[in-house]
Design an enzyme around this catalytic site. Sequence first.
Site, PDB file in Angstrom:
ATOM      1  N   CYS A   1     -13.221  -4.622  11.815  1.00 23.00           N
ATOM      2  CA  CYS A   1     -13.780  -3.655  10.875  1.00 23.00           C
ATOM      3  C   CYS A   1     -12.751  -2.648  10.390  1.00 23.00           C
ATOM      4  O   CYS A   1     -12.756  -2.250   9.222  1.00 23.00           O
ATOM      5  CB  CYS A   1     -14.969  -2.933  11.503  1.00 23.00           C
TER       6      CYS A   1
ATOM      7  N   ASP B   1     -20.435  -0.393   4.721  1.00 21.52           N
ATOM      8  CA  ASP B   1     -20.366  -0.994   6.049  1.00 21.52           C
ATOM      9  C   ASP B   1     -20.510  -2.501   5.883  1.00 21.52           C
ATOM     10  O   ASP B   1     -21.591  -3.002   5.582  1.00 21.52           O
ATOM     11  CB  ASP B   1     -21.478  -0.437   6.944  1.00 21.52           C
TER      12      ASP B   1
ATOM     13  N   HIS C   1     -16.502   1.232  15.685  1.00 23.83           N
ATOM     14  CA  HIS C   1     -16.844   0.640  14.394  1.00 23.83           C
ATOM     15  C   HIS C   1     -16.163   1.476  13.313  1.00 23.83           C
ATOM     16  O   HIS C   1     -15.740   2.614  13.560  1.00 23.83           O
ATOM     17  CB  HIS C   1     -18.357   0.607  14.186  1.00 23.83           C
TER      18      HIS C   1
END
Length: 219
Positions: free
Chosen positions: A15, A100, A70
């Site tokens: 990520c 996201d 994250h």
Amino acid sequence: MKRDIARTPYTSCYCEENIYLLVRQFLEQAQVKTTWDIFAVIISNVTKTVALWSQLKASAANTAVIWDYHAVLVLRSRLGSYCRLLNTMPSIEEETWIYDFDSILEMPSRWEEYVEKTFPPDSGILPQYRCFFRVVSGEEYLHYFASDRSHMLSPAANSSIEYISPPPPYPIICGPLAAAHGFTNNLMTHFVSMESESKGYGTVMDREAFVSWLLTSQV
């Protein structure tokens, strides 16, 4: 509100790199750069066990995924900041949006919906699963981020070293100022770490402070 992200590479379980490339894409667009403030937000805590809802990897609906960390991108309209100062209702192009890649929500999402459906209030979350947020300007993230992907390596049965998840096909990322300072890997120490004594970039916030930041002025 849509921004073209079709040409942005995506790799599952990386990520921080997905967001790095999206930050770079936005900063390369003059109209975006002059109209919007761009931030990378790293989400973790001191135990590296944060609970996020509305994630693609959830085992079932309304179930949290426990990440060690994250990363998402926040896009904030500068005109929207002006509207907030005047206490007027912003238009779609004056709102704050969150990107996201690993969420089941629309990308981007209005920040209110994203926060509500991803981060329930801390009062209902066990302390070890509560999220902290390191908010870093897009420029700083682009310049100082460095990862050699060593955190994704694990010993294999045949005594070799293998990646926990297949790495991206492009070379490892090392921002120009990270390289100038001799960094080859500062992901965990300068971005993921939420320790009070850490020397990371940006500003670390709890959920309440993060929501207040989204509501008001920039860092």
